[in-house]
Write a protein that holds these residues in place. Structure first.
Motif, PDB file in Angstrom:
ATOM      1  N   GLY A  86      80.091  47.854 -81.783  1.00 53.69           N
ATOM      2  CA  GLY A  86      80.343  48.260 -80.403  1.00 53.69           C
ATOM      3  C   GLY A  86      81.633  47.552 -79.719  1.00 53.69           C
ATOM      4  N   GLU A  87      81.923  46.466 -80.320  1.00 49.45           N
ATOM      5  CA  GLU A  87      83.130  45.781 -80.100  1.00 49.45           C
ATOM      6  C   GLU A  87      84.443  46.485 -80.721  1.00 49.45           C
ATOM      7  N   VAL A  88      85.638  45.946 -79.881  1.00 48.45           N
ATOM      8  CA  VAL A  88      86.811  46.698 -80.233  1.00 48.45           C
ATOM      9  C   VAL A  88      87.702  45.619 -80.390  1.00 48.45           C
ATOM     10  N   TYR A  89      88.445  45.609 -81.706  1.00 42.96           N
ATOM     11  CA  TYR A  89      89.601  44.546 -81.772  1.00 42.96           C
ATOM     12  C   TYR A  89      90.797  45.188 -82.202  1.00 42.96           C
ATOM     13  N   LEU A  90      91.949  45.141 -81.297  1.00 39.29           N
ATOM     14  CA  LEU A  90      93.250  45.773 -81.570  1.00 39.29           C
ATOM     15  C   LEU A  90      94.017  44.629 -82.031  1.00 39.29           C
ATOM     16  N   TYR A  91      94.782  44.871 -82.821  1.00 33.70           N
ATOM     17  CA  TYR A  91      95.561  43.711 -83.389  1.00 33.70           C
ATOM     18  C   TYR A  91      97.070  44.435 -83.833  1.00 33.70           C
ATOM     19  N   GLY A  92      97.908  43.321 -83.567  1.00 33.18           N
ATOM     20  CA  GLY A  92      99.682  43.979 -84.201  1.00 33.18           C
ATOM     21  C   GLY A  92     100.167  42.673 -84.833  1.00 33.18           C
ATOM     22  N   PRO A  93     101.468  42.815 -84.744  1.00 30.71           N
ATOM     23  CA  PRO A  93     102.312  41.850 -85.440  1.00 30.71           C
ATOM     24  C   PRO A  93     102.251  40.423 -84.617  1.00 30.71           C
ATOM     25  N   ASP A  94     102.485  39.379 -85.236  1.00 28.01           N
ATOM     26  CA  ASP A  94     102.953  37.971 -84.947  1.00 28.01           C
ATOM     27  C   ASP A  94     101.472  37.578 -84.490  1.00 28.01           C
ATOM     28  N   ASP A  95     100.264  37.888 -84.770  1.00 26.64           N
ATOM     29  CA  ASP A  95      99.173  37.382 -84.523  1.00 26.64           C
ATOM     30  C   ASP A  95      98.655  37.673 -83.105  1.00 26.64           C
ATOM     31  N   THR A  96      99.177  38.867 -82.646  1.00 25.78           N
ATOM     32  CA  THR A  96      98.735  39.302 -81.080  1.00 25.78           C
ATOM     33  C   THR A  96      97.443  40.257 -81.468  1.00 25.78           C
ATOM     34  N   SER A  97      96.751  40.173 -80.261  1.00 20.27           N
ATOM     35  CA  SER A  97      95.521  40.940 -80.295  1.00 20.27           C
ATOM     36  C   SER A  97      95.065  40.966 -79.193  1.00 20.27           C
ATOM     37  N   ILE A  98      93.914  42.231 -78.791  1.00 19.79           N
ATOM     38  CA  ILE A  98      93.210  42.450 -77.693  1.00 19.79           C
ATOM     39  C   ILE A  98      91.813  42.579 -78.220  1.00 19.79           C
ATOM     40  N   TYR A  99      90.760  41.844 -77.714  1.00 20.69           N
ATOM     41  CA  TYR A  99      89.550  41.796 -78.414  1.00 20.69           C
ATOM     42  C   TYR A  99      88.619  42.106 -76.974  1.00 20.69           C
ATOM     43  N   LEU A 100      87.867  43.316 -77.351  1.00 22.72           N
ATOM     44  CA  LEU A 100      86.860  43.690 -76.084  1.00 22.72           C
ATOM     45  C   LEU A 100      85.352  43.601 -76.879  1.00 22.72           C
ATOM     46  N   ARG A 101      85.130  42.658 -76.028  1.00 26.30           N
ATOM     47  CA  ARG A 101      83.641  41.938 -76.459  1.00 26.30           C
ATOM     48  C   ARG A 101      82.591  42.458 -75.731  1.00 26.30           C
ATOM     49  N   LYS A 102      81.439  42.225 -76.120  1.00 27.04           N
ATOM     50  CA  LYS A 102      80.053  42.687 -75.261  1.00 27.04           C
ATOM     51  C   LYS A 102      80.013  41.602 -74.178  1.00 27.04           C
ATOM     52  N   GLY A 103      79.393  41.981 -73.195  1.00 29.22           N
ATOM     53  CA  GLY A 103      79.381  41.135 -71.981  1.00 29.22           C
ATOM     54  C   GLY A 103      80.491  41.297 -71.055  1.00 29.22           C
ATOM     55  N   GLY A 104      81.499  42.171 -71.420  1.00 28.56           N
ATOM     56  CA  GLY A 104      82.586  42.440 -70.448  1.00 28.56           C
ATOM     57  C   GLY A 104      83.948  41.354 -70.791  1.00 28.56           C
ATOM     58  N   THR A 105      83.843  40.479 -71.705  1.00 27.35           N
ATOM     59  CA  THR A 105      84.718  39.651 -72.008  1.00 27.35           C
ATOM     60  C   THR A 105      86.123  40.487 -72.481  1.00 27.35           C
ATOM     61  N   VAL A 106      87.258  40.037 -72.195  1.00 28.58           N
ATOM     62  CA  VAL A 106      88.443  40.413 -72.771  1.00 28.58           C
ATOM     63  C   VAL A 106      89.261  39.309 -73.259  1.00 28.58           C
TER      64      VAL A 106
END
Length: 131
Positions: A86-106
């Motif tokens: 259920g969690e979502v991990y978006l990643y891009g170049p140069d070690d950039t990322s957005i991680y949508l975690r359970k419990g509402g943490t981004v």
């Protein structure tokens, strides 16, 4: 009718194939059993992705004989340690990322640039002008 079906056997086609991009961008070239160019790229709604050259991509084939093709995605990288369903991990170049975690943490990795107004807890953010 039985005889006409036996005289023209249906040519088997693959519904999808794994390929390697040879031309990067929004209209890519892909090498599967041969090179095909100018394939459109599809992704989830609200998401834009341009595959890199040399990426392993999924090519979906449609139409009679599979001549209509498109790139649908790339092979996933390994999921982050302790990632839960259920969690979502978006990643891009140069070690950039957005991680949508359970419990509402981004979790955001990399520089953050905001275009527009920033609202924190319902209140527009105003940087301190004190010196």
């Amino acid at each position: 009718m039985w005889l006409s079906k036996k005289m023209k056997p249906v040519v088997p086609t693959a519904d999808s194939d794994l390929g390697t991009t040879t031309i990067a961008g929004g209209s890519v070239g892909v090498l599967t059993r041969g090179e095909v160019r100018s394939l459109p790229v599809y992704g989830p709604g609200g998401y834009v992705w341009l595959p890199d050259s040399g990426a392993a991509v999924l090519v979906i084939k449609g139409g009679p004989g599979g001549e209509e093709q498109c790139v649908a995605g790339v092979r996933q990288i390994e999921a982050p340690k302790h990632m839960e369903p259920g969690e979502v991990y978006l990643y891009g170049p140069d070690d950039t990322s957005i991680y949508l975690r359970k419990g509402g943490t981004v979790e955001i990795r990399g520089s953050v640039s905001i275009q527009g107004m920033l609202i924190v807890n319902g209140i527009p953010y105003k940087p301190c002008t004190c010196s």
